[in-house]
Design a protein around this motif. Structure first.
Motif, short mmCIF file in Angstrom:
data_model
loop_
_atom_site.label_atom_id
_atom_site.label_comp_id
_atom_site.label_asym_id
_atom_site.label_seq_id
_atom_site.Cartn_x
_atom_site.Cartn_y
_atom_site.Cartn_z
N UNK A 20 -39.25 64.08 125.13
CA UNK A 20 -37.90 64.59 124.67
C UNK A 20 -37.59 65.94 125.61
N UNK A 21 -38.28 66.00 126.65
CA UNK A 21 -37.85 67.18 127.63
C UNK A 21 -37.50 66.46 128.91
N UNK A 22 -37.54 65.05 128.87
CA UNK A 22 -37.08 64.54 129.95
C UNK A 22 -38.10 64.32 131.01
N UNK A 23 -39.14 64.23 130.73
CA UNK A 23 -40.48 64.03 131.67
C UNK A 23 -41.30 62.58 131.06
N UNK A 24 -41.67 62.17 132.01
CA UNK A 24 -42.82 60.97 131.61
C UNK A 24 -44.00 62.06 131.17
N UNK A 25 -45.02 61.30 130.62
CA UNK A 25 -46.31 61.86 130.05
C UNK A 25 -47.52 61.25 130.63
N UNK A 26 -48.53 62.18 131.02
CA UNK A 26 -49.83 61.70 131.47
C UNK A 26 -50.86 62.16 130.63
#
Length: 317
Positions: free
Chosen positions: A94-100
């Motif tokens: 939701x913050x516009x980032x991909x997650x790892x």
């Protein structure tokens, strides 16, 4: 160069993520942990902004995004306690980032479905650290299994003992509602590896389960597996313990022993390289392992019956 934020900077596994970000020539711009014992950041990214409150971290990441700042976050690396992974992955997307996200991805298989919906809503992706799929010894074993007679089932013995001190049970890791229990907390990578190498899971039995040790039997398309997990140093074989070693990892497949302790800690950097190249492991690739640990958590232990692991004899005397 990509910008990273890190949640869980004071945790045990966080330095491997910092090293992977640095070694892939990217930048850590922000880190979060409620504990401030994070001097390790100085060895990697001393200029990174650091927060002990999620609300301020959230505001900082959001300001960078809205301003399209040069340090706008591209990836959020998640090393927080297991029960927080789900919400922190949602925050990242939701913050516009991909997650790892570190293992275990989530505690329950139905959480995966909700995260898939968030991916569709945001157009962002969740990547997971399944580093054993990248270990040379495991890749070699998978190739051997693939070349074997399709009707043949390997007899496999998996032993994983990683010693922990008295602090372990007094931390969130000793709380099954937060860690998922020992099979989830330290075993989920191995159940994923077994599925990766030997195919679909067909049977799941638990012989023993305690806060510090668990053991059982899994049957896959191409293997019958007895497994043993422990955080008790006394369970390490004497000949290994006498050499000062506090960790023992071994797989025996038929008459072949595969000792994969070597190179285990370096695979985070390889994982990051794969993720940045668009070859990361996604949500669905975690499902079988999460279903496996969920079943183990709820199962009634059977005791010394059937195909139990030989290490269990010393516990069940």
């Amino acid at each position: 160069m990509k910008n990273f934020a890190l949640i869980g900077a004071a945790g045990y596994i966080a330095p491997r993520h910092m090293k992977a970000i640095r070694d892939t020539q990217n930048n850590l711009v922000a880190a979060l942990d409620k504990n401030d014992s994070v001097g390790i950041i100085d060895s990697y990214f001393p200029e990174a902004s650091f927060f002990t409150e999620f609300e301020r971290f959230d505001r900082h990441v959001d300001k960078l995004r809205r301003a399209n700042h040069a340090q706008k976050v591209d990836y959020v690396s998640i090393c927080s306690p297991n029960y927080l992974h789900d919400s922190h992955m949602r925050f990242a997307l939701r913050s516009g980032a991909d997650a790892i996200c570190e293992k275990p991805l989530v505690l329950n298989p139905w959480n995966i479905d909700g995260l898939m919906d968030i991916e569709k809503d945001t157009g962002k992706r969740i990547n997971t650290i399944l580093q054993l799929r990248l270990h040379p010894a495991i890749i070699e074993l998978k190739q051997k299994v693939a070349q074997a007679d399709s009707q043949h089932k390997f007899d496999v013995e998996l032993t994983y003992i990683t010693s922990r001190g008295n602090w372990y049970l007094n931390s969130w890791k000793g709380d099954e509602t937060k860690s998922g229990g020992i099979a989830t907390n330290i075993g989920v990578h191995f159940y994923d590896m077994l599925h990766f190498v030997f195919g679909a899971l067909q049977q799941n039995q638990v012989h023993y389960h305690s806060p510090t040790c668990a053991s059982g039997y899994l049957e896959y398309e191409k293997a019958r597996v007895s497994w043993f997990l422990s955080v008790d140093v006394n369970h390490i074989p004497e000949q290994v313990r006498s050499q000062g070693q506090r960790t023992y990892r071994a797989i025996r497949a038929g008459d072949q022993e595969i000792e994969f302790s070597g190179g285990f800690t370096d695979l985070h950097t390889v994982s990051y390289q794969e993720i940045l190249a668009g070859r990361g492991f996604g949500l669905e690739e975690n499902r079988v392992a999460i279903e496996t640990v969920s079943t183990i958590r709820d199962a009634k232990p059977l005791g010394l019956v059937g195909n139990y692991h030989p290490f269990l004899r010393n516990i069940e005397k």
